[in-house]
Write a protein that holds these residues in place. Structure first.
Motif, PDB file in Angstrom:
ATOM      1  N   ASN A   1       0.837  -1.183   0.000  1.00 34.53           N
ATOM      2  CA  ASN A   1       0.000   0.000   0.000  1.00 34.53           C
ATOM      3  C   ASN A   1       0.878   1.241   0.000  1.00 34.53           C
ATOM      4  O   ASN A   1       1.951   1.252   0.608  1.00 34.53           O
ATOM      5  CB  ASN A   1      -0.922  -0.001   1.219  1.00 34.53           C
ATOM      6  CG  ASN A   1      -1.997   1.047   1.096  1.00 34.53           C
ATOM      7  OD1 ASN A   1      -1.758   2.230   1.313  1.00 34.53           O
ATOM      8  ND2 ASN A   1      -3.201   0.611   0.715  1.00 34.53           N
TER       9      ASN A   1
ATOM     10  N   GLY B   1      -5.023   2.133  -3.778  1.00 33.14           N
ATOM     11  CA  GLY B   1      -3.842   2.490  -2.984  1.00 33.14           C
ATOM     12  C   GLY B   1      -2.729   1.467  -3.060  1.00 33.14           C
ATOM     13  O   GLY B   1      -1.731   1.567  -2.341  1.00 33.14           O
ATOM     14  N   THR B   2      -2.865   0.488  -3.956  1.00 37.11           N
ATOM     15  CA  THR B   2      -1.849  -0.555  -4.110  1.00 37.11           C
ATOM     16  C   THR B   2      -0.822  -0.148  -5.157  1.00 37.11           C
ATOM     17  O   THR B   2      -1.178   0.309  -6.247  1.00 37.11           O
ATOM     18  CB  THR B   2      -2.508  -1.887  -4.538  1.00 37.11           C
ATOM     19  OG1 THR B   2      -3.496  -2.233  -3.557  1.00 37.11           O
ATOM     20  CG2 THR B   2      -1.488  -3.000  -4.654  1.00 37.11           C
TER      21      THR B   2
END
Length: 100
Positions: A34, A85-86
């Motif tokens: 993340n 968000g990766t």
């Protein structure tokens, strides 16, 4: 004499496999994590840029050496982040052995 010591140190670093990180090695380190993890380690990015397909590129830049130097070392790292968000990819442009 100081120059000779510097040259020997560079040769020794090269011989032991010390190298500037590549986009592939940076991607291997961060891909799948993340973006909050990267921000905790790298600090806040200098910039973010939205791209097509819901990707945002977070960019960090470090500069090394004197402001009066003819050539300054630098590292520019970009982490490509999806809408969740990766981190899905990375890029690295550098002119320094000090890159992380």
């Amino acid at each position: 004499m100081l120059f000779r010591a510097f040259v020997v140190a560079i040769i020794a670093a090269a011989a032991t496999g010390c190298a500037t990180p590549t986009s592939e090695s940076v991607a291997a380190k961060w891909k799948g994590k993340n973006i909050t993890e990267a921000v905790q380690v790298l600090g806040p990015p200098q910039s973010t840029m939205p791209m097509p397909d819901n990707i945002t590129i977070y960019t960090w830049e470090e500069q090394f050496g004197s402001a009066n130097a003819a050539v300054r070392g630098y590292c520019r790292t970009g982490l490509h982040v999806d809408h969740k968000g990766t981190i899905v990819a990375a890029s690295q442009v550098s002119r320094s052995l000090l890159c992380k």
